[in-house]
Design a protein around this motif. Sequence first.
Motif, PDB file in Angstrom:
ATOM      1  N   ILE A  69       0.908  -1.008   0.037  1.00 55.43           N
ATOM      2  CA  ILE A  69       0.027  -0.074  -0.063  1.00 55.43           C
ATOM      3  C   ILE A  69       0.930   1.330  -0.028  1.00 55.43           C
ATOM      4  O   ILE A  69       1.798   1.224   0.815  1.00 55.43           O
ATOM      5  CB  ILE A  69      -1.036   0.046   1.083  1.00 55.43           C
ATOM      6  CG1 ILE A  69      -1.839  -1.100   1.374  1.00 55.43           C
ATOM      7  CG2 ILE A  69      -1.638   1.471   1.336  1.00 55.43           C
ATOM      8  CD1 ILE A  69      -2.936  -1.146   0.426  1.00 55.43           C
ATOM      9  N   GLU A  70       0.632   2.265  -0.914  1.00 51.57           N
ATOM     10  CA  GLU A  70       1.182   3.408  -0.759  1.00 51.57           C
ATOM     11  C   GLU A  70      -0.087   4.421  -0.556  1.00 51.57           C
ATOM     12  O   GLU A  70      -1.067   4.394  -1.277  1.00 51.57           O
ATOM     13  CB  GLU A  70       1.867   3.944  -1.963  1.00 51.57           C
ATOM     14  CG  GLU A  70       3.092   2.978  -2.404  1.00 51.57           C
ATOM     15  CD  GLU A  70       3.637   3.286  -3.714  1.00 51.57           C
ATOM     16  OE1 GLU A  70       3.329   4.421  -4.313  1.00 51.57           O
ATOM     17  OE2 GLU A  70       4.490   2.647  -4.126  1.00 51.57           O
ATOM     18  N   ASP A  71       0.224   5.506   0.540  1.00 48.92           N
ATOM     19  CA  ASP A  71      -0.727   6.308   1.086  1.00 48.92           C
ATOM     20  C   ASP A  71      -0.568   7.580   1.120  1.00 48.92           C
ATOM     21  O   ASP A  71       0.185   8.033   2.022  1.00 48.92           O
ATOM     22  CB  ASP A  71      -1.445   5.770   2.316  1.00 48.92           C
ATOM     23  CG  ASP A  71      -2.559   6.443   2.675  1.00 48.92           C
ATOM     24  OD1 ASP A  71      -3.016   6.089   3.983  1.00 48.92           O
ATOM     25  OD2 ASP A  71      -3.323   7.260   2.160  1.00 48.92           O
ATOM     26  N   ASN A  72      -0.804   8.471   0.075  1.00 49.58           N
ATOM     27  CA  ASN A  72      -0.668   9.679  -0.015  1.00 49.58           C
ATOM     28  C   ASN A  72      -1.799  10.406  -0.166  1.00 49.58           C
ATOM     29  O   ASN A  72      -2.756  10.341   0.649  1.00 49.58           O
ATOM     30  CB  ASN A  72       0.213  10.128  -1.002  1.00 49.58           C
ATOM     31  CG  ASN A  72       1.695   9.584  -0.918  1.00 49.58           C
ATOM     32  OD1 ASN A  72       2.290   9.771   0.116  1.00 49.58           O
ATOM     33  ND2 ASN A  72       2.500   9.303  -1.731  1.00 49.58           N
ATOM     34  N   LYS A  73      -2.217  11.083  -1.280  1.00 48.85           N
ATOM     35  CA  LYS A  73      -3.508  11.838  -1.279  1.00 48.85           C
ATOM     36  C   LYS A  73      -4.496  10.750  -1.719  1.00 48.85           C
ATOM     37  O   LYS A  73      -5.670  11.023  -1.394  1.00 48.85           O
ATOM     38  CB  LYS A  73      -3.435  13.070  -2.272  1.00 48.85           C
ATOM     39  CG  LYS A  73      -2.481  14.086  -2.032  1.00 48.85           C
ATOM     40  CD  LYS A  73      -2.422  15.148  -2.871  1.00 48.85           C
ATOM     41  CE  LYS A  73      -1.768  16.265  -2.606  1.00 48.85           C
ATOM     42  NZ  LYS A  73      -1.552  17.424  -3.457  1.00 48.85           N
ATOM     43  N   ILE A  74      -4.164   9.637  -2.530  1.00 50.75           N
ATOM     44  CA  ILE A  74      -4.864   8.449  -2.783  1.00 50.75           C
ATOM     45  C   ILE A  74      -4.271   7.198  -2.322  1.00 50.75           C
ATOM     46  O   ILE A  74      -2.991   7.366  -1.961  1.00 50.75           O
ATOM     47  CB  ILE A  74      -5.286   8.437  -4.534  1.00 50.75           C
ATOM     48  CG1 ILE A  74      -3.766   8.371  -5.082  1.00 50.75           C
ATOM     49  CG2 ILE A  74      -5.777   9.578  -4.942  1.00 50.75           C
ATOM     50  CD1 ILE A  74      -4.119   7.923  -6.524  1.00 50.75           C
TER      51      ILE A  74
END
Length: 91
Positions: A69-74
Amino acid sequence: MRKKVVVIYSASARKDLQKLDKAIAKKVVLKIDDNSKQNNILSRAKSLQGVLGGLYRYRVGDYRVVFEIEDNKIIVLIVLRIKHRKEVYKK
């Protein structure tokens, strides 16, 4: 407000899907799609340990979907591998 989730299949995950029986591949894709629409996409996932620490997996029958999982703005759910449970954790 719920963040948007983008699902990306790695090249190896796409190859894994192509090797599966069409019915199983369809179940896997539907399960990933369904889980990505949950308020908490990790609610149905299991965190992996050891060498695979930092990764997660979904269970689809006898198959495992390993992802990160990469979690920034989305939220970006990156599917890394889709393998039978006997093979997925081997190097």
